[in-house]
Structure formats: C-alpha cells, structure tokens
Design a protein around this motif. Structure first.
Motif, PDB file in Angstrom:
ATOM      1  N   LYS A  26       0.896  -1.178   0.047  1.00 20.17           N
ATOM      2  CA  LYS A  26      -0.009  -0.019  -0.028  1.00 20.17           C
ATOM      3  C   LYS A  26       0.889   1.207   0.024  1.00 20.17           C
ATOM      4  O   LYS A  26       0.620   2.239  -0.496  1.00 20.17           O
ATOM      5  N   ARG A  27       1.937   1.268   0.658  1.00 23.04           N
ATOM      6  CA  ARG A  27       2.821   2.526   0.890  1.00 23.04           C
ATOM      7  C   ARG A  27       4.174   2.044   0.978  1.00 23.04           C
ATOM      8  O   ARG A  27       4.273   1.315   1.783  1.00 23.04           O
ATOM      9  N   VAL A  28       5.042   2.800   0.617  1.00 28.57           N
ATOM     10  CA  VAL A  28       6.393   2.641   0.927  1.00 28.57           C
ATOM     11  C   VAL A  28       7.192   3.900   1.302  1.00 28.57           C
ATOM     12  O   VAL A  28       7.073   4.914   0.669  1.00 28.57           O
ATOM     13  N   ASP A  29       7.635   3.942   2.426  1.00 29.51           N
ATOM     14  CA  ASP A  29       8.494   5.237   2.932  1.00 29.51           C
ATOM     15  C   ASP A  29       9.876   4.694   2.561  1.00 29.51           C
ATOM     16  O   ASP A  29      10.424   3.742   3.227  1.00 29.51           O
ATOM     17  N   ILE A  30      10.641   5.599   2.116  1.00 28.32           N
ATOM     18  CA  ILE A  30      12.138   5.356   1.770  1.00 28.32           C
ATOM     19  C   ILE A  30      13.000   6.197   2.755  1.00 28.32           C
ATOM     20  O   ILE A  30      12.860   7.358   2.872  1.00 28.32           O
ATOM     21  N   TYR A  31      14.208   5.430   3.401  1.00 30.68           N
ATOM     22  CA  TYR A  31      14.797   6.113   4.170  1.00 30.68           C
ATOM     23  C   TYR A  31      16.378   5.901   3.979  1.00 30.68           C
ATOM     24  O   TYR A  31      16.630   5.215   2.866  1.00 30.68           O
ATOM     25  N   ALA A  39      13.577   0.703   3.087  1.00 30.31           N
ATOM     26  CA  ALA A  39      12.290   1.022   2.913  1.00 30.31           C
ATOM     27  C   ALA A  39      11.393   0.151   4.013  1.00 30.31           C
ATOM     28  O   ALA A  39      11.682  -0.883   4.584  1.00 30.31           O
ATOM     29  N   ILE A  40      10.328   1.140   4.406  1.00 30.91           N
ATOM     30  CA  ILE A  40       9.475   0.657   5.346  1.00 30.91           C
ATOM     31  C   ILE A  40       8.348   0.192   4.521  1.00 30.91           C
ATOM     32  O   ILE A  40       7.665   1.340   3.827  1.00 30.91           O
ATOM     33  N   VAL A  41       7.806  -0.796   4.450  1.00 28.17           N
ATOM     34  CA  VAL A  41       6.822  -1.257   3.464  1.00 28.17           C
ATOM     35  C   VAL A  41       5.406  -1.448   4.183  1.00 28.17           C
ATOM     36  O   VAL A  41       5.651  -2.119   5.399  1.00 28.17           O
ATOM     37  N   GLU A  42       4.370  -0.858   3.907  1.00 33.91           N
ATOM     38  CA  GLU A  42       2.978  -1.113   4.733  1.00 33.91           C
ATOM     39  C   GLU A  42       2.520  -2.122   3.710  1.00 33.91           C
ATOM     40  O   GLU A  42       1.891  -1.400   2.509  1.00 33.91           O
ATOM     41  N   LEU A  62      11.031   1.877  -9.051  1.00 37.80           N
ATOM     42  CA  LEU A  62      10.137   2.886  -9.050  1.00 37.80           C
ATOM     43  C   LEU A  62       8.918   2.868 -10.048  1.00 37.80           C
ATOM     44  O   LEU A  62       7.939   3.005  -9.675  1.00 37.80           O
ATOM     45  N   SER A  63       9.423   2.451 -11.200  1.00 39.91           N
ATOM     46  CA  SER A  63       8.380   1.877 -12.222  1.00 39.91           C
ATOM     47  C   SER A  63       7.247   0.983 -11.733  1.00 39.91           C
ATOM     48  O   SER A  63       6.026   1.361 -12.071  1.00 39.91           O
ATOM     49  N   ASP A  96       1.716   4.261  -2.774  1.00 36.96           N
ATOM     50  CA  ASP A  96       1.991   5.553  -2.385  1.00 36.96           C
ATOM     51  C   ASP A  96       3.508   5.544  -1.727  1.00 36.96           C
ATOM     52  O   ASP A  96       4.066   4.907  -0.985  1.00 36.96           O
ATOM     53  N   ILE A  97       4.264   6.557  -2.512  1.00 28.46           N
ATOM     54  CA  ILE A  97       5.857   6.466  -2.250  1.00 28.46           C
ATOM     55  C   ILE A  97       6.140   7.747  -1.374  1.00 28.46           C
ATOM     56  O   ILE A  97       5.605   8.672  -1.765  1.00 28.46           O
ATOM     57  N   ASN A  98       7.086   7.597  -0.381  1.00 25.12           N
ATOM     58  CA  ASN A  98       7.255   8.729   0.488  1.00 25.12           C
ATOM     59  C   ASN A  98       8.865   8.506   0.693  1.00 25.12           C
ATOM     60  O   ASN A  98       9.250   7.548   1.297  1.00 25.12           O
ATOM     61  N   ALA A  99       9.793   9.644   0.305  1.00 26.02           N
ATOM     62  CA  ALA A  99      11.195   9.437   0.708  1.00 26.02           C
ATOM     63  C   ALA A  99      11.371  10.463   1.859  1.00 26.02           C
ATOM     64  O   ALA A  99      10.886  11.439   1.819  1.00 26.02           O
ATOM     65  N   HIS A 100      11.974   9.930   2.845  1.00 28.44           N
ATOM     66  CA  HIS A 100      12.250  10.868   4.037  1.00 28.44           C
ATOM     67  C   HIS A 100      13.773  11.272   4.023  1.00 28.44           C
ATOM     68  O   HIS A 100      14.680  10.622   3.972  1.00 28.44           O
TER      69      HIS A 100
END
Ligand code: ADP
Ligand code: MG
Ligand code: ZN
Length: 622
Positions: free
Chosen positions: A58-63, A69-72, A97-98, A106-110
């Motif tokens: 559902k969602r990926v936060d990239i650190y 990556a923290i994946v939900e 990315l593709s 939903d991608i988010n980079a921190h």
C-alpha cells in the motif's frame, strides 16, 4: 619516554580512530532505527517485488538515501492486517520505481532528521579534526630542536644541541696539560672573532679541525671550552647519534645540522666520536654499512658545500684517526689535525692543580709526588683519582684528603679493589715468594724500575702485588730495559721453581707469562731486537674492522715464522736462566724478606732496599 599529553595523544590515535568507526556505525543504524522501530519484521527485496506484483503493497517510505524502505502491506500471508515491514534496498534498483508507480503505491522519501544529520556531521568531522590536530602537534614538535629521542616524526631531524650562548660553563683555564692543542684552539677563536684579519691577507680559515687522542685526554673538554670562549653558537652532536637503525636518518641529520649551522654562522659545529660515522668506506666483514656510508657521504658533501670563509668551523674528535675515511682527512675538510696525548709529568701536575682546586687537600700533600706516581694516567684518570680520594676521605670522616687516600686511589685505579689478606698458610707463603721474586729481580737489575712496594693484600684479580715506580719516559725504551722487564716478570715464577720445586709451581704466574711472551715477541717482530735483524714483521691493525687480534695477517713466509718462534724462545730462555740465577744467588735474602712480608703484609720500597743492601750491593738505576 616522558609521558606528556602529546604522547598520550599520539598513542591514543589508533584507539580514537577505531572508536570513530564504531560511533559512525552507531549513528548510521540509529538514524533509521529511531523512526522505524515499529517495523520489526523484515523481508527480502525479492519478496518485496513479488508483494508489489501481487498488489499487496500500500505504501513505501524510503529512508537512508534509498537504502532502506519501510513497507506497509496487507495480504492473506500477513493475516489481512496492515503490517510494517522493513526491506533493505539494493544500491541500484531501476525497476522498483516504475513497478511502484504501476501498482499505484504511495511512495514517500524521508530526508534524515535535522538533529541526526547534525550529529552525523559532527561525527564525521570531529575525528578527522582530532587527527589533523594531532599530526600538526607532532610536526611542530619535530621542528623543535629539543625533541626527545625516537619521536615518530622527528627521526630525520638532528638532535644537535643548539646553544646560542654556550652554557658549557667550561673555559680554557679548566683544560690543563695539553698546551699545543689549546693554542690551536685559541687561534680558532680568533678566526671566528676577527675573520677580517685573516681574509685580508688572503688566508682561508680552516673548515675543519680534527682532535685526535686516546680516551680521557680532554678532547670533549676542549670542545666545550671553545664553546664557552668563542661566544658564537655551538652545535654539538655525537657521531653515534647520526647512526641509527633507520635508513636515511643519518644523512638527513647531517643535512639538517648543516642547514642550521649555515643559518647561524659564524658558529662551531662539534661532532664528538666521529669514528662512528667517519670510518673508511667499503670495508668490514660482509660489506660496508650502507647507512653509515650515506651519512658519511652526506657529511663530505656538506663540508664541501660551504666556503672556508663562511664562518662555520667543524670540530671533530676521535680516538682513532687511523680508521677514518681518507676523504675526510684531505685538505678542505678536516684540514687541521690537533693531537692530544696522554699528559707528561708537567701536564699531569697542571691537570692535578685544576682538579684539586675545588677539593680540600691536606697541606702535607704535594701534587708533584702524585704527578710522579702516575705516568700513563690520562686527564680523566687523574680527575677520577682525586675524586676517589675525596670519597675515601669522606668515608673515613676525615676533613682533608691526605696522601694515604690518594695512594689508595691510585692503587684502586690501577689494580682494582682491595681484598682481605690471606691467613698464614702454604699458599700465602708461595705468594710471598712469588712477589719477593719479582721485587728482588727488579731491584738487582740495573735497567729495571725501582720497587715501590710489595704487598700480600689482594687487589682486583691479583693475590699479591709488587709495585714499581714507573719511569717517566715510556715512549723510548731500550733493549736492555725490555729484557730487564722480562726478567722481572719471570722473577715470580722463578722463585716458585727454586723454592718449591718444579712440580709445585702454580697458575698464579699466567699473567706474568703472557706479558713475557708478548714483550719477547714484540722485540722480534716489531722492534728489530733479535738475530733476525731490524725488520718490522707485524702489520698491526691493518684492518681495524676485523677487531684487535683477529687480523694477525702475516706478511712473512712460513720460514720466517719458524725463525720468529725460535728467536722468541731464545730470548725467553735466556732471560729465564738469568732470573733463576739471581734467585739462587740471593736465596738467603729472599727467605728473610718473605718472613718479613708475611708478618707485615706490605713492605715499601725504601725499607725493601735497606734490607737488601745489608746483604748485597744494589746497582744504581739509570
Ligand atoms: P675525551 O678525550 O675522551 O673526550 P674528556 O674530554 O671527556 O675526554 O675528559 C673527561 C674528563 O677528564 C673531563 O671532564 C675532565 O674532568 C678530565 N680531563 C681530561 N683531560 C683533561 C685536561 N687536559 N685538563 C683537565 N681535565 C681533564
Ligand atoms: Mg670525548
Ligand atoms: Zn707475578
């Protein structure tokens, strides 16, 4: 090594570097951990891609700049609950990315958190800074002239003691008995103080002065005195300090030394014990010593590099000029050679006067008598003698040094510490006969030195001793004097033979016999005093690097060798016969003297001669 904070820093550098890495690692992990501590489950990157394909993500936060990556995700495998899962991303993940876009994730980079970034920056900077400061301190240290030995960064720097105002505290008046050398040095002081007077008439001031002489004759002292008198900067370094186990150090030390000297001209550079570097090149067992040769070459180059009139004078001291490289001795380098010798009577007297100044010596003591008793003593021996006497005086809790302490001092320096006398026994009798044998032969031979005393009190290795008053001029000795010496030395053994019989002779004479053999051999091979004729057959010390005694390179045929042995035998046999005869002829006196000696333990020369003269005529000594 002194423990200073600089040293501490030096040794703690490795530790600091290690802890730096650890700390870095700590920050690196906490920077992502802090945020994502909730994500306690993990999965592989491959599985992550599968999850995307399955549409579970559902969602990926990239650190961490794209490392983590923290994946939900939600899916049947995950119990249909949204779970946070941690994924380590590969460095380059082009398809990710593709894929994520395609799956409408939903991608988010921190970026890193500000505070953390700051700490990371500090962590990154503080240790290099520490490192640089540490190095800077080390370099500063090595530029100081007084850096301690063995400092990591100061290997190449000379440790020359740099003194603007020489503070040796020694002046020419403290140096006695070596007047020629002193005059030469006083002249050097004028070179430095008034160079115009010399250059005016076209004279070149010498570049180097080599002081040559046996140990303890005052070479170093003289150099210290010139430092005190010349009033110019004075660099002193010992030859051995040039030579260290690190290759190239010596040469750079020389370079550094001369650089400093040039900056401070006019000045004096003093190289003590120059033989440590200045030996003949390309000799020695197993090839030369490269390091030493480089150092020497550098020294030669430097000495050529400055003109005679720049006001640098190099003074070097050695006790072995014979082993110095000939290139050092050519004009333009050490163009002057000043010889300092073992002092003669007058010299000894004036040295004694110098050293007696600060000592409480009894008025009854005549320094002349001490000077007479000490031929062959160097300046250092004489200084030592007066000091020993002073120590003995203090030990006896006396106020003034008397002749007793001085005599004791001389005996101690020459023969070693005094032991306790043997109790009366057969061996004491044998020793008494042995010593009286030496003494009586010495007394009855016209060419032998006078007996000074005979004693049964052991000293050093010797169980008994016969002292002779040494003659003043030891440099010119006649054939009959050497023969008399040989007979005197044989006197001890001869007495044992006559009195106790051939079977009872002892090992006590071994030292005497060594001397006898060596004297006889030298008569034949060195002094031309045998039937072989006036030939010098021994080439002494032709190669100083083989060490003494290792290079008896014979420069004669076997035939001559046999002849030499024969001649040595003849001389010793001849002397032995004469000695036995003297002992036999004087047996009565000897018995009497032995009784007296055993009772009194010491007989002095005058007493000894008085007793003998009651029985037989004593020849006048020359
Ligand atoms: P070296 O010739 O081996 O360099 P030193 O100069 O070191 O000998 O002498 C050692 C010590 O002996 C000196 O410090 C000094 O006390 C004494 N000494 C030697 N020669 C003399 C001298 N000519 N006059 C006075 N003292 C001397
Ligand atoms: Mg010396
Ligand atoms: Zn003896």
């Amino acid at each position: 090594m002194k423990i200073t904070w600089k040293n501490l820093l030096l040794w703690s550098l490795p530790a600091i570097i290690i802890s730096f890495f650890v700390w870095q690692g700590f920050f690196a992990s906490t920077s992502s951990e802090n945020d994502n501590s909730i994500a306690n489950s993990r999965m592989t990157y491959g599985r992550f891609l599968e999850y995307i394909d399955l549409g579970w993500v559902k969602r990926v936060d990239i650190y961490d700049n794209g490392h983590t990556a923290i994946v939900e995700a939600v899916g049947p495998e995950l119990g249909n609950r949204i779970q946070k899962i941690r994924v380590e991303l590969p460095a380059s993940a082009p398809e990710l990315l593709s894929k994520l876009k395609k799956g409408h994730v939903d991608i988010n980079a921190h970026p890193m958190k500000n505070g953390l970034a700051f700490w990371n920056l500090i962590g990154n900077l503080i240790f290099p800074l520490l490192l640089i400061t540490g190095l800077a301190i080390l370099f500063r240290r090595s530029n100081n002239n007084n850096a301690g030995p063995g400092q990591a960064m100061s290997f190449g720097k000379s440790k020359a003691l740099f003194q603007m105002k020489a503070r040796t505290g020694i002046i020419f008046n403290d140096v006695a008995g070596i007047d020629e050398a002193k005059e030469e040095f006083e002249e050097i002081v004028t070179f430095l103080k008034e160079p115009e007077n010399f250059t005016k008439v076209g004279a070149k001031i010498p570049k180097g002065v080599l002081l040559v002489g046996p140990p303890g004759t005052g070479k170093t002292l003289l150099a210290k005195a010139i430092a005190g008198e010349a009033d110019v900067p004075f660099f002193s370094i010992s030859g051995s300090e040039f030579v260290e186990m690190f290759v190239g150090v010596g040469a750079s030390r020389v370079r550094d030394l001369f650089k400093k000297a040039k900056e401070n001209a006019p000045c004096i550079v003093f190289i003590d014990e120059i033989d440590a570097v200045g030996r003949q090149r390309g000799t020695g067992i197993g090839g030369g010593n490269d390091e030493r040769e480089q150092t020497l070459n550098q020294l030669l180059t430097e000495m050529d590099g400055f003109e005679g009139n720049t006001g640098i004078i190099v003074i070097a001291a050695t006790n072995r000029a014979d082993i110095l490289d000939s290139a050092l001795l050519r004009p333009g380098r050490f163009d002057r050679q000043v010889n300092v010798d073992i002092p003669d009577f007058k010299g000894r007297l004036s040295i004694l006067e110098v050293h007696a100044k600060n000592k409480k010596i009894d008025t009854s003591v005549s320094l002349t008598i001490i000077a007479r008793r000490t031929p062959g003593f160097s300046g250092a021996d004489l200084a030592n003698l007066l000091n020993e006497a002073a120590i003995l005086t203090a030990r006896k809790r006396k106020d003034n040094i008397t002749l007793n302490e001085i005599n004791e001092g001389i005996d101690r320096i020459v023969a070693g510490m005094e032991g306790t006398a043997l109790i009366d026994s057969k061996s004491k009798r044998l020793i008494a006969y042995h010593e009286i044998g030496h003494a009586i032969v010495g007394t009855l031979l016209k060419d032998h030195e006078n007996v000074q005393k005979v004693t049964l009190i052991p000293r050093g290795q010797a169980k008994g001793l016969t002292w002779f008053t040494p003659s003043e001029d030891q440099s010119l000795v006649s054939k009959s004097q050497i023969k008399a010496k040989i007979m005197g030395a044989l006197g001890g053994r001869a007495a044992e033979e006559i009195v106790f019989g051939d079977a009872e002779v002892t090992t006590g004479a071994s030292n005497d016999l060594q001397q006898v053999t060596s004297m006889a051999r030298q008569m034949v091979t060195k002094f031309g005093m045998s039937a072989i004729g006036p030939l010098s057959l021994e080439n002494e010390d032709s190669n100083p690097f083989l060490g003494r005694g290792m290079n008896n390179s014979s420069e004669y045929s076997d035939e001559i060798a046999i002849k030499i042995d024969q001649q040595v035998h003849n001389i010793v046999d001849d002397c032995h016969k004469n000695t036995l005869q003297i002992i036999k002829n004087n047996r009565v006196i000897i018995d009497k003297l032995v009784d007296i000696l055993i009772e009194k333990e010491t007989i002095n020369g005058q007493e000894f001669r008085k007793i003998i003269s009651q029985y037989t005529k004593i020849p006048n000594k020359v």
